[in-house]
Design a protein around this motif. Structure first.
Motif, PDB file in Angstrom:
ATOM      1  N   VAL A  18     -17.841  54.533  30.685  1.00  0.00           N
ATOM      2  CA  VAL A  18     -17.720  54.025  29.677  1.00  0.00           C
ATOM      3  C   VAL A  18     -16.958  54.239  28.415  1.00  0.00           C
ATOM      4  CG1 VAL A  18     -20.123  53.365  27.794  1.00  0.00           C
ATOM      5  CG2 VAL A  18     -20.651  53.838  30.358  1.00  0.00           C
ATOM      6  N   VAL A  19     -16.255  53.655  28.151  1.00  0.00           N
ATOM      7  CA  VAL A  19     -15.894  53.874  26.433  1.00  0.00           C
ATOM      8  C   VAL A  19     -15.941  54.603  25.959  1.00  0.00           C
ATOM      9  CG1 VAL A  19     -13.723  53.518  25.336  1.00  0.00           C
ATOM     10  CG2 VAL A  19     -14.190  52.272  27.755  1.00  0.00           C
ATOM     11  N   PRO A  20     -15.638  55.764  25.377  1.00  0.00           N
ATOM     12  CA  PRO A  20     -15.879  56.953  24.439  1.00  0.00           C
ATOM     13  C   PRO A  20     -14.693  56.991  23.256  1.00  0.00           C
ATOM     14  CG  PRO A  20     -15.056  57.658  26.077  1.00  0.00           C
ATOM     15  CD  PRO A  20     -14.962  57.037  26.613  1.00  0.00           C
ATOM     16  N   ALA A  21     -15.363  56.947  22.313  1.00  0.00           N
ATOM     17  CA  ALA A  21     -14.437  57.477  21.133  1.00  0.00           C
ATOM     18  C   ALA A  21     -13.169  58.139  21.362  1.00  0.00           C
ATOM     19  CB  ALA A  21     -15.331  57.714  19.917  1.00  0.00           C
ATOM     20  N   ASP A  22     -13.547  59.358  21.977  1.00  0.00           N
ATOM     21  CA  ASP A  22     -12.151  60.139  21.883  1.00  0.00           C
ATOM     22  C   ASP A  22     -11.153  59.534  22.944  1.00  0.00           C
ATOM     23  OD1 ASP A  22     -13.488  59.947  24.344  1.00  0.00           O
ATOM     24  OD2 ASP A  22     -13.434  62.276  24.581  1.00  0.00           O
ATOM     25  N   ARG A  23     -11.230  58.572  24.059  1.00  0.00           N
ATOM     26  CA  ARG A  23     -10.084  57.547  24.793  1.00  0.00           C
ATOM     27  C   ARG A  23      -9.741  56.240  23.710  1.00  0.00           C
ATOM     28  NH1 ARG A  23     -11.415  58.762  31.383  1.00  0.00           N
ATOM     29  NH2 ARG A  23     -11.774  60.355  30.977  1.00  0.00           N
ATOM     30  N   THR A  76     -10.779  46.697  25.344  1.00  0.00           N
ATOM     31  CA  THR A  76     -12.187  47.027  25.561  1.00  0.00           C
ATOM     32  C   THR A  76     -12.765  48.041  23.643  1.00  0.00           C
ATOM     33  OG1 THR A  76     -12.142  47.035  27.630  1.00  0.00           O
ATOM     34  CG2 THR A  76     -13.603  47.934  26.828  1.00  0.00           C
ATOM     35  N   LEU A  77     -13.725  47.266  23.625  1.00  0.00           N
ATOM     36  CA  LEU A  77     -14.177  48.305  22.474  1.00  0.00           C
ATOM     37  C   LEU A  77     -14.849  49.501  22.797  1.00  0.00           C
ATOM     38  CD1 LEU A  77     -15.741  45.189  20.391  1.00  0.00           C
ATOM     39  CD2 LEU A  77     -13.775  46.652  20.082  1.00  0.00           C
ATOM     40  N   VAL A  78     -15.011  50.421  21.990  1.00  0.00           N
ATOM     41  CA  VAL A  78     -16.304  51.868  22.147  1.00  0.00           C
ATOM     42  C   VAL A  78     -17.434  51.388  22.420  1.00  0.00           C
ATOM     43  CG1 VAL A  78     -16.979  54.100  21.434  1.00  0.00           C
ATOM     44  CG2 VAL A  78     -15.426  53.934  20.947  1.00  0.00           C
ATOM     45  N   GLY A  79     -18.037  51.779  23.605  1.00  0.00           N
ATOM     46  CA  GLY A  79     -19.297  51.106  24.676  1.00  0.00           C
ATOM     47  C   GLY A  79     -19.376  50.554  25.562  1.00  0.00           C
ATOM     48  N   GLY A  80     -17.772  50.004  25.526  1.00  0.00           N
ATOM     49  CA  GLY A  80     -17.283  48.566  27.138  1.00  0.00           C
ATOM     50  C   GLY A  80     -17.501  49.930  28.486  1.00  0.00           C
ATOM     51  N   ARG A  81     -18.077  49.015  29.630  1.00  0.00           N
ATOM     52  CA  ARG A  81     -17.933  49.463  30.747  1.00  0.00           C
ATOM     53  C   ARG A  81     -16.312  48.920  30.922  1.00  0.00           C
ATOM     54  NH1 ARG A  81     -22.878  47.583  33.686  1.00  0.00           N
ATOM     55  NH2 ARG A  81     -22.203  45.364  32.452  1.00  0.00           N
ATOM     56  N   VAL A  82     -16.191  50.102  31.531  1.00  0.00           N
ATOM     57  CA  VAL A  82     -14.436  49.592  32.877  1.00  0.00           C
ATOM     58  C   VAL A  82     -14.788  50.260  33.897  1.00  0.00           C
ATOM     59  CG1 VAL A  82     -12.176  50.274  32.843  1.00  0.00           C
ATOM     60  CG2 VAL A  82     -13.086  49.881  30.235  1.00  0.00           C
ATOM     61  N   VAL A  95       5.228  59.402  50.007  1.00  0.00           N
ATOM     62  CA  VAL A  95       4.819  59.295  48.771  1.00  0.00           C
ATOM     63  C   VAL A  95       4.020  58.057  48.919  1.00  0.00           C
ATOM     64  CG1 VAL A  95       5.881  57.836  47.349  1.00  0.00           C
ATOM     65  CG2 VAL A  95       6.854  59.011  47.640  1.00  0.00           C
ATOM     66  N   ILE A  96       2.500  58.029  47.923  1.00  0.00           N
ATOM     67  CA  ILE A  96       1.643  56.829  48.593  1.00  0.00           C
ATOM     68  C   ILE A  96       1.733  55.783  47.790  1.00  0.00           C
ATOM     69  CG2 ILE A  96      -0.493  56.469  49.124  1.00  0.00           C
ATOM     70  CD1 ILE A  96       0.567  59.774  49.266  1.00  0.00           C
ATOM     71  N   ARG A  97       2.261  54.338  47.692  1.00  0.00           N
ATOM     72  CA  ARG A  97       2.366  53.295  46.330  1.00  0.00           C
ATOM     73  C   ARG A  97       0.469  52.771  46.254  1.00  0.00           C
ATOM     74  NH1 ARG A  97       6.949  53.762  44.625  1.00  0.00           N
ATOM     75  NH2 ARG A  97       8.426  54.728  46.296  1.00  0.00           N
ATOM     76  N   PHE A  98       0.105  52.549  45.193  1.00  0.00           N
ATOM     77  CA  PHE A  98      -1.087  51.628  44.814  1.00  0.00           C
ATOM     78  C   PHE A  98      -0.664  50.949  44.000  1.00  0.00           C
ATOM     79  CE2 PHE A  98      -1.310  56.185  45.127  1.00  0.00           C
ATOM     80  CZ  PHE A  98      -2.872  56.998  46.183  1.00  0.00           C
ATOM     81  N   GLU A  99      -1.707  48.972  44.819  1.00  0.00           N
ATOM     82  CA  GLU A  99      -2.130  48.371  43.523  1.00  0.00           C
ATOM     83  C   GLU A  99      -3.329  48.860  42.859  1.00  0.00           C
ATOM     84  OE1 GLU A  99      -2.134  44.250  44.188  1.00  0.00           O
ATOM     85  OE2 GLU A  99      -4.373  44.724  45.263  1.00  0.00           O
ATOM     86  N   VAL A 100      -3.350  49.101  41.409  1.00  0.00           N
ATOM     87  CA  VAL A 100      -4.011  49.102  40.388  1.00  0.00           C
ATOM     88  C   VAL A 100      -4.756  47.838  39.339  1.00  0.00           C
ATOM     89  CG1 VAL A 100      -3.937  51.524  40.435  1.00  0.00           C
ATOM     90  CG2 VAL A 100      -3.179  50.287  38.922  1.00  0.00           C
ATOM     91  N   GLU A 101      -5.609  48.042  39.299  1.00  0.00           N
ATOM     92  CA  GLU A 101      -6.071  47.385  38.182  1.00  0.00           C
ATOM     93  C   GLU A 101      -7.134  47.615  37.207  1.00  0.00           C
ATOM     94  OE1 GLU A 101      -5.958  42.416  39.896  1.00  0.00           O
ATOM     95  OE2 GLU A 101      -7.458  43.654  41.411  1.00  0.00           O
ATOM     96  N   ALA A 102      -7.820  47.276  36.563  1.00  0.00           N
ATOM     97  CA  ALA A 102      -9.406  47.662  35.057  1.00  0.00           C
ATOM     98  C   ALA A 102      -9.649  46.536  35.056  1.00  0.00           C
ATOM     99  CB  ALA A 102      -8.609  48.861  34.467  1.00  0.00           C
ATOM    100  N   PHE A 103     -11.455  46.231  34.520  1.00  0.00           N
ATOM    101  CA  PHE A 103     -11.996  45.438  34.337  1.00  0.00           C
ATOM    102  C   PHE A 103     -12.693  45.868  33.976  1.00  0.00           C
ATOM    103  CE2 PHE A 103     -10.368  44.693  38.493  1.00  0.00           C
ATOM    104  CZ  PHE A 103      -9.970  43.561  38.609  1.00  0.00           C
ATOM    105  N   ASN A 104     -13.263  44.766  32.397  1.00  0.00           N
ATOM    106  CA  ASN A 104     -14.498  45.291  31.586  1.00  0.00           C
ATOM    107  C   ASN A 104     -15.269  44.507  32.018  1.00  0.00           C
ATOM    108  OD1 ASN A 104     -14.372  42.707  30.080  1.00  0.00           O
ATOM    109  ND2 ASN A 104     -12.972  43.827  28.549  1.00  0.00           N
ATOM    110  N   ASP A 105     -16.355  43.698  31.266  1.00  0.00           N
ATOM    111  CA  ASP A 105     -17.150  43.431  31.445  1.00  0.00           C
ATOM    112  C   ASP A 105     -16.607  41.532  31.346  1.00  0.00           C
ATOM    113  OD1 ASP A 105     -19.774  44.758  32.288  1.00  0.00           O
ATOM    114  OD2 ASP A 105     -20.297  45.028  30.453  1.00  0.00           O
TER     115      ASP A 105
END
Length: 131
Positions: A18-23, A76-82, A95-105
């Motif tokens: 949950v996005v805090p203000a300090d992020r 994504t606003l403060v309080g939004g879920r990621v 070396v290990i390689r990754f596919e990464v993703e991020a989603f909000n609601d």
């Protein structure tokens, strides 16, 4: 340790936040919006990547982030879920390689690739003069 002996393509992990203000950008840069900051999203992507493989590493071995190729697609606003995900897509000796993703609601907010280098923690710290 050879990563190919323990790490397999498809290993994955996810993190929730949950996005805090300090992020937010506004926390770090005056007069900017209080929206989830790109470096903080990348941090979660790196941490999810580490989470995906950490249980499979031999004692005394760690991984460190070495590459990021990330796009931040939406705010994504403060309080939004990621929800952040990471999946192993390639394994080399150190070396290990990754596919990464991020989603909000509502949608995908970030995507890209990340790599982590496999190192022996004690040797690494000794080389830095800290051990």
């Amino acid at each position: 340790m050879d990563a190919r002996d323990a790490i397999k393509i498809g290993m994955s992990a996810e993190r929730m936040l949950v996005v805090p203000a300090d992020r937010t950008v506004g926390h770090f840069v005056p007069d900017m919006p209080m929206v989830y900051a790109t470096p903080m999203m990348i941090l979660e992507m790196e941490m999810a990547s580490a989470d995906a493989i950490a249980p499979h590493l031999e004692t005394g071995w760690i991984t460190l982030g070495t590459e990021v190729d990330i796009r931040h697609l939406a705010a994504t606003l403060v309080g939004g879920r990621v929800r952040t995900t990471a999946k192993v897509i390639a394994v080399e000796r150190r070396v290990i390689r990754f596919e990464v993703e991020a989603f909000n609601d509502k949608r995908r907010i970030g995507e890209g690739r990340h790599a982590r280098g496999l190192v022996n923690a004690a040797t690494f710290m000794k080389q830095l003069g800290a051990g």
